[in-house]
Design an enzyme around this catalytic site. Structure first.
Site, PDB file in Angstrom:
ATOM      1  CG  ASP A  41      38.061  35.088  31.858  1.00 32.42           C
ATOM      2  OD1 ASP A  41      38.538  36.216  32.101  1.00 32.42           O
ATOM      3  OD2 ASP A  41      36.958  34.709  32.283  1.00 32.42           O
ATOM      4  CD  GLU A  77      35.026  37.691  38.084  1.00 30.03           C
ATOM      5  OE1 GLU A  77      34.036  37.891  37.351  1.00 30.03           O
ATOM      6  OE2 GLU A  77      35.497  36.551  38.286  1.00 30.03           O
ATOM      7  N   GLY A  98      34.346  31.842  36.577  1.00 31.50           N
ATOM      8  CA  GLY A  98      35.116  32.793  37.374  1.00 31.50           C
ATOM      9  C   GLY A  98      36.374  33.157  36.608  1.00 31.50           C
TER      10      GLY A  98
END
Length: 318
Positions: free
Chosen positions: A259, A136, A38
């Protein structure tokens, strides 16, 4: 200085395959394993491993996957503020080819429930020095968190991924925008209304697009994979953008590299580095991450990043 990340957390299920399957094709995996993932969780872990004091606001399901993610975030040194909601924890199905390239399908799950920033979460954001957000989770939550940060004079860093049309009220309160070349093209097209070149960018073309994006936000970083990154802020005036070369790396798995870059960059900014030096530090972090499997599992610690940056300095001096 402190960093708060507001964003998504997923349990990634990673399958290593000879190549990314085409539509209608079945391929046999050579390996499969679950990992923490994530964008929000990856960036929070990256910032913490890069030396920042990090708090993370997210939503997890009241299930075993949520328990696993909470444990892994804590183990990484992240102070977690997780809503446990009546929905499955977010998941992602990741296929990774032998080349290191990936294809990802995400089921948002609990991440879609990260709405309406609470009073406690507002206090956490307002007390931080930097806010790092992505896309997200629901866009309204991103806007609300950034609005709270701006009112408290907290620096707002937006990684506009996955890309979508961004409201002017969000861009007006962003201090630093981080996008890859595909996102930069899409956003510049959206902002200018003009056709933009291709789907990838040369360094010169990225410079031109950075100028367009700088009209909307004070500072822009465009990552270009093996071509490094372009850094441009309003303090540079009419001067050229800075080009930060990439570190050499043979990719094993590129999942989470962007990320890692974002989290490491904010950690460097939080300890007082300027934007160009922070981008170089982040580039080193990303180069290390692509040489390991997994998203969060591949993220390096500060000592490793410093050593790689230091080796570049020594080679320049030599």
């Amino acid at each position: 200085m402190s960093v708060v990340v507001v964003g998504s957390a997923n349990r990634d299920f990673v399958y290593r395959v000879p190549r990314i399957p085409s539509p209608g094709e079945t391929v046999l995996a050579t390996d499969a394993a679950p990992h923490a993932g994530g964008k929000g969780a990856n960036q929070a872990i990256a910032a913490a491993r890069a030396g920042a004091s990090v708090e993370f606001i997210t939503a997890l399901g009241s299930d075993a996957d949520g328990d696993v993610l909470a444990h892994e975030l804590s183990q990484a040194g992240v102070l977690l503020h997780a809503r446990r909601v009546d929905a499955p924890t977010g998941t992602a199905f990741v296929t990774v080819a032998q080349s290191g390239e990936n294809a990802i399908v995400v089921n948002s799950g609990a991440n879609a429930h990260l709405v309406e920033v609470t009073a406690v979460e507002r206090d956490i954001i307002a007390a931080s020095d930097f806010l790092l957000v992505q896309l997200e989770t629901p866009l309204e939550t991103v806007v609300e968190a950034a609005t709270v940060a701006r009112a408290a004079e907290t620096v707002v860093v937006l990684n506009a991924a996955p890309i979508c049309s961004l409201p002017e009220r969000l861009l007006a309160i962003v201090d630093v925008l981080i996008v890859n070349e595909h996102e930069a093209i899409a956003l510049a097209r959206d902002l200018s209304g003009h056709r933009m070149p291709g789907e990838t960018l040369s360094v010169d073309a990225a410079h031109d697009i950075a100028i367009t994006l700088r009209e909307a936000v004070p500072a822009v970083i465009i990552t270009l994979g093996a071509n490094g990154s372009i850094v441009l802020n309003r303090d540079m005036g009419d001067g050229p953008a800075a080009h930060v070369p990439a570190f050499r790396a043979t990719p094993v798995d590129t999942t989470g590299a962007g990320d890692t870059f974002c989290g490491a960059l904010v950690a460097a900014l939080a300890r007082g580095e300027d934007l160009v030096d922070a981008a170089q530090f982040a580039s080193a972090a990303g180069a290390l991450s692509v040489q390991r499997p997994g998203a969060a599992a591949s993220i390096p610690v500060r000592a490793e990043i410093d050593a790689l940056v230091g080796s570049l300095g020594r080679s320049r001096r030599g």
